[in-house]
Design a protein around this motif. Structure first.
Motif, PDB file in Angstrom:
ATOM      1  N   ASN A  31      37.492  36.046   9.185  1.00  8.46           N
ATOM      2  CA  ASN A  31      36.159  35.975   9.777  1.00  8.46           C
ATOM      3  C   ASN A  31      35.930  37.133  10.759  1.00  8.46           C
ATOM      4  N   SER A  32      36.936  37.423  11.582  1.00  6.29           N
ATOM      5  CA  SER A  32      36.798  38.512  12.559  1.00  6.29           C
ATOM      6  C   SER A  32      36.648  39.867  11.872  1.00  6.29           C
ATOM      7  N   LYS A  37      34.539  42.500  14.098  1.00  7.19           N
ATOM      8  CA  LYS A  37      35.088  42.336  15.451  1.00  7.19           C
ATOM      9  C   LYS A  37      36.536  42.800  15.523  1.00  7.19           C
ATOM     10  N   TYR A  38      37.160  42.879  14.358  1.00  5.77           N
ATOM     11  CA  TYR A  38      38.571  43.278  14.346  1.00  5.77           C
ATOM     12  C   TYR A  38      38.830  44.211  13.163  1.00  5.77           C
ATOM     13  N   ASP A  39      39.436  45.354  13.456  1.00  4.57           N
ATOM     14  CA  ASP A  39      39.844  46.279  12.397  1.00  4.57           C
ATOM     15  C   ASP A  39      41.284  45.966  12.017  1.00  4.57           C
TER      16      ASP A  39
ATOM     17  N   LEU B  66      46.148  39.550  14.232  1.00  6.92           N
ATOM     18  CA  LEU B  66      45.056  39.335  15.196  1.00  6.92           C
ATOM     19  C   LEU B  66      45.467  38.289  16.234  1.00  6.92           C
ATOM     20  N   ARG B  69      47.690  39.775  18.694  1.00  5.55           N
ATOM     21  CA  ARG B  69      46.962  40.634  19.626  1.00  5.55           C
ATOM     22  C   ARG B  69      46.279  39.783  20.706  1.00  5.55           C
ATOM     23  N   VAL B 123      36.244  36.926  21.973  1.00  5.60           N
ATOM     24  CA  VAL B 123      35.834  38.329  21.767  1.00  5.60           C
ATOM     25  C   VAL B 123      35.855  38.677  20.275  1.00  5.60           C
ATOM     26  N   TYR B 124      36.746  38.051  19.534  1.00  9.36           N
ATOM     27  CA  TYR B 124      36.932  38.392  18.111  1.00  9.36           C
ATOM     28  C   TYR B 124      36.166  37.471  17.166  1.00  9.36           C
ATOM     29  N   LYS B 125      35.297  36.582  17.712  1.00  7.51           N
ATOM     30  CA  LYS B 125      34.566  35.658  16.826  1.00  7.51           C
ATOM     31  C   LYS B 125      33.296  36.293  16.275  1.00  7.51           C
TER      32      LYS B 125
END
Lengths: 63, 125
Positions: A31-32, A37-39, B66, B69, B123-125
């Protein structure tokens, strides 16, 4: 980075949870990535590309 | 995140052992204040605390990139908050503030880690 993961996943009719299982990551990570939002790391990006039989640059595009 | 069945079993068992150890340790020292084993008995709860720490490390190793992190950032935030507050308070003790036992530092670290994790995750949602 922008990416086409959501588009590719939807075309393949795979849920985020199943995509996560295929790539050995959590649904939240998928999802991120889809939300930009995330690489992902290079190994994960390669795994994604390999799954869709594409090159990394076909899926991930710099902003 | 850190809520897999394996983690909950490992961490839960450590906590059960911790509760047993702390009750045994305190009651033994109250009833035998002059025992030559004083130091070892008072340190007994550390053993299950080490087991709990190992359970956390094992769970962290199972996380994806993730999630690792997010946990790394949460640890960094906890490290900074607890470090700076305890460091500052150490100076305040020089100014006459009452001494706070060191035993509160570890729970403080765990609490700030626990609070910062969902904030970092958002922050990652």
């Amino acid at each position: 980075m922008k990416n086409k993961l959501r588009e590719l996943r939807s075309k393949s009719s795979i849920s985020q949870a199943d995509m996560g299982k295929i790539l050995n990551v959590s649904r939240q990570t998928i999802n991120s990535i889809e939300n930009g939002k995330y690489d992902p790391s290079l190994p994960l990006a390669f795994k994604i590309a390999e799954h869709f039989n594409l090159k990394i640059e076909d899926i991930f595009v710099p902003n | 995140m850190l809520n897999t069945k394996q983690y909950l079993i490992e961490f839960g068992l450590s906590m059960v052992l911790y509760i047993i150890a702390i009750f045994f340790s305190i009651s033994f020292l109250v009833n035998n204040p002059h025992t030559p084993w004083k130091v070892w008995i008072s340190l007994l709860p550390i053993l299950p605390a080490i087991l709990a720490t190992i359970a956390v490390i094992r769970a962290l190793k199972r996380l994806d990139e993730l999630q690792q992190r997010i946990q790394m950032m949460s640890f960094a935030i906890s490290f900074a908050i607890v470090g700076l507050i305890t460091f500052s308070y150490g100076f305040l003790e020089n100014a006459g503030y009452p001494h706070i036992p060191y035993v509160w530092i570890f729970p403080f670290m765990i609490a700030t880690w626990g609070i910062s994790t969902p904030i970092v995750a958002s922050v990652y949602k």
